[in-house]
Design a protein around this motif. Structure first.
Motif, short mmCIF file in Angstrom:
data_model
loop_
_atom_site.label_atom_id
_atom_site.label_comp_id
_atom_site.label_asym_id
_atom_site.label_seq_id
_atom_site.Cartn_x
_atom_site.Cartn_y
_atom_site.Cartn_z
N ALA A 191 0.81 -1.22 0.00
CA ALA A 191 0.00 0.00 0.00
C ALA A 191 0.84 1.27 0.00
CB ALA A 191 -0.94 -0.01 1.20
N LEU A 192 2.16 1.12 0.27
CA LEU A 192 3.00 2.32 0.31
C LEU A 192 3.86 2.46 -0.95
CD1 LEU A 192 4.11 2.09 4.06
CD2 LEU A 192 2.24 3.40 3.08
N ALA A 193 3.63 1.56 -1.93
CA ALA A 193 4.46 1.59 -3.14
C ALA A 193 4.25 2.86 -3.95
CB ALA A 193 4.14 0.35 -3.99
N PHE A 194 3.03 3.34 -4.00
CA PHE A 194 2.73 4.56 -4.76
C PHE A 194 2.13 5.61 -3.81
CE2 PHE A 194 2.65 1.16 -7.84
CZ PHE A 194 3.31 1.70 -8.94
N ALA A 195 2.56 6.86 -4.00
CA ALA A 195 2.07 7.92 -3.11
C ALA A 195 0.88 8.64 -3.74
CB ALA A 195 3.19 8.92 -2.86
N PHE A 196 -0.16 8.84 -2.93
CA PHE A 196 -1.32 9.64 -3.35
C PHE A 196 -1.52 10.74 -2.31
CE2 PHE A 196 -2.18 5.59 -5.40
CZ PHE A 196 -2.68 5.96 -6.63
N ALA A 197 -1.63 11.98 -2.78
CA ALA A 197 -1.86 13.08 -1.83
C ALA A 197 -3.28 13.00 -1.31
CB ALA A 197 -1.63 14.41 -2.54
N GLU A 198 -3.48 13.37 -0.04
CA GLU A 198 -4.84 13.40 0.54
C GLU A 198 -5.66 14.47 -0.22
OE1 GLU A 198 -6.37 11.76 3.04
OE2 GLU A 198 -8.10 13.10 3.33
N PRO A 199 -6.80 14.10 -0.78
CA PRO A 199 -7.59 15.09 -1.53
C PRO A 199 -8.03 16.24 -0.63
CG PRO A 199 -8.42 12.87 -1.90
CD PRO A 199 -7.43 12.78 -0.79
N LYS A 200 -7.91 17.45 -1.16
CA LYS A 200 -8.35 18.62 -0.39
C LYS A 200 -9.45 19.33 -1.18
CE LYS A 200 -4.62 19.75 2.67
NZ LYS A 200 -3.81 18.56 2.40
N VAL A 201 -10.51 19.74 -0.48
CA VAL A 201 -11.60 20.44 -1.16
C VAL A 201 -11.73 21.82 -0.54
CG1 VAL A 201 -14.00 20.29 -1.92
CG2 VAL A 201 -12.76 18.20 -1.38
N LYS A 202 -11.58 22.84 -1.39
CA LYS A 202 -11.59 24.23 -0.89
C LYS A 202 -12.92 24.60 -0.24
CE LYS A 202 -8.22 26.19 -4.08
NZ LYS A 202 -8.25 26.29 -5.53
#
Ligand code: KG4
Ligand code: ZN
Length: 345
Positions: A191-202
């Protein structure tokens, strides 16, 4: 018995629920996955035709399996919104005709509300609860204070979580629907092989977003020299981790506001193994009850429609020939709480 009917999307479902005991006598689901899979998604016209073909035989089969007759049906409950309009028409027309013929009350059910209460089928809800409905079409959190007090508190501003699973699975060549396949492959991935940023909603902390995750998967795939089995498993694990973390963080955020006794999870994506585990842990950490929908009631089904019907009023004009199901037999509008409404149909 209460007859439940759901034809809102790509599953035809009929259920019979014993009114007094709340026991589900039968819950049959005719899936259309094989019909739509070659097209990579649900084709509305094919879906309505398949509902029209399978609804009556499925109803007869349900009566047979429950060892019941037409006269055992004392109420008919049908999903009338939201959903694909042609599909809803098949179910509501069938329900109206049968209710008129049997002279029994007809109850119109909001499909999302049915999902929302589905973790409690066979028992009673624990109020007030924070409910997440997470499927291929919806991702929304509700505060539910009683059977009649349901408030939308947060939702996705773009894709639903199930859509994110399905669209990224398509990018990886994993077929439709993608959620179950990604979940399975993820079990043996890193699960740590690829990085995904935490989605942010303005727009605010109560909103979720999944379209960025889909773009990130495309970006990762384009950079890869090859999408072999190991890489694919790692990508699935990382993707599942990103989607589930986003849902779990939002659940934690809402629980922090306080005033909840229970955390309830429902909808097709509630079948996801990591999501189920995370929600159980989260509920334990916050000392609230966890109500995770049983696997047989996760995807679209009519048992949840019949279950909610005991707490919804019957419609007055059963034999109306109105073609739009949402007009004459309007299901309840859900209350909003600081969130912008999206068109549901
Ligand atoms: O509730 P549902 O049967 O239909 C509606 O969309 O209303 O949900 C179907 C969605 C699909 O997007 C499917 O990929 C997803 O649920 N799904 C899963 C899993 N099982 C089904 N997503 C992630 N993990 C799963 N195990
Ligand atoms: Zn659904």
């Amino acid at each position: 018995m209460i007859l439940g009917i759901d034809t809102s999307c790509d599953e035809t479902s009929i259920a019979l629920l014993e009114r007094d005991s709340g026991r589900v006598a039968v819950n049959l689901i005719a899936s259309q996955i094989d019909l739509h899979a070659p097209h990579g998604g649900v084709v509305p016209e094919l879906a309505s035709r398949a509902h029209a073909e399978s609804l009556a035989p499925l109803f007869e089969e349900a009566l047979r399996r429950a060892n019941a007759s037409l006269h055992d049906i004392t109420t008919i409950a049908v999903t009338n919104t939201p959903g694909l309009i042609g599909c809803l028409l098949v179910g509501t027309s069938f329900a109206k005709a049968l209710a008129y013929r049997l002279n029994v009350p007809l109850v119109a059910i909001n499909h999302l509300e049915a999902h929302l209460f589905s973790p409690f089928i066979g028992g009673e809800p624990v109020f007030p609860f924070l409910g997440l409905v997470v499927s291929g079409g919806h991702t929304a959190f509700y505060r539910v204070a009683s059977w009649d007090d349901v408030t939308l508190v947060g939702q996705t501003v773009d894709d639903a979580a199930g859509e994110a699973f399905d669209k990224t699975a398509k990018l990886m060549g994993l077929g439709y629907p993608g959620g179950p396949v990604v979940d399975k492959l993820a079990q043996d991935g890193d699960a740590l092989a690829f990085a995904f940023a935490e989605p942010k909603v303005k727009m605010g902390a109560q909103y979720l977003s999944f379209s960025g995750i889909k773009t990130a998967v495309r970006y990762h795939i384009e950079k890869l020299p090859a999408l072999d089995e190991v890489v694919r498993r790692n990508l699935c694990a990382s993707l599942r981790h990103a989607i589930v973390s986003h849902l779990s963080r939002k659940a934690a955020y809402f629980l922090e506001q306080g005033g909840y006794s229970c955390l309830a999870l429902s909808g097709g994506v509630a079948m996801n193994a990591l999501l189920r585990a995370n929600f159980k842990t989260l509920a334990a950490e916050r000392s609230v009850t966890a109500a995770i929908v049983a696997p047989e009631y996760g995807a679209d089904n009519a048992a949840m429609v019949a279950y909610l019907a005991r707490h919804r009023p019957a419609v007055s004009d059963v034999c109306s020939l109105s073609t739009l199901p949402s007009k004459k037999i309007q299901a309840r509008e859900l209350k909003q709480c600081g969130v912008v409404s999206r068109e549901e149909t």
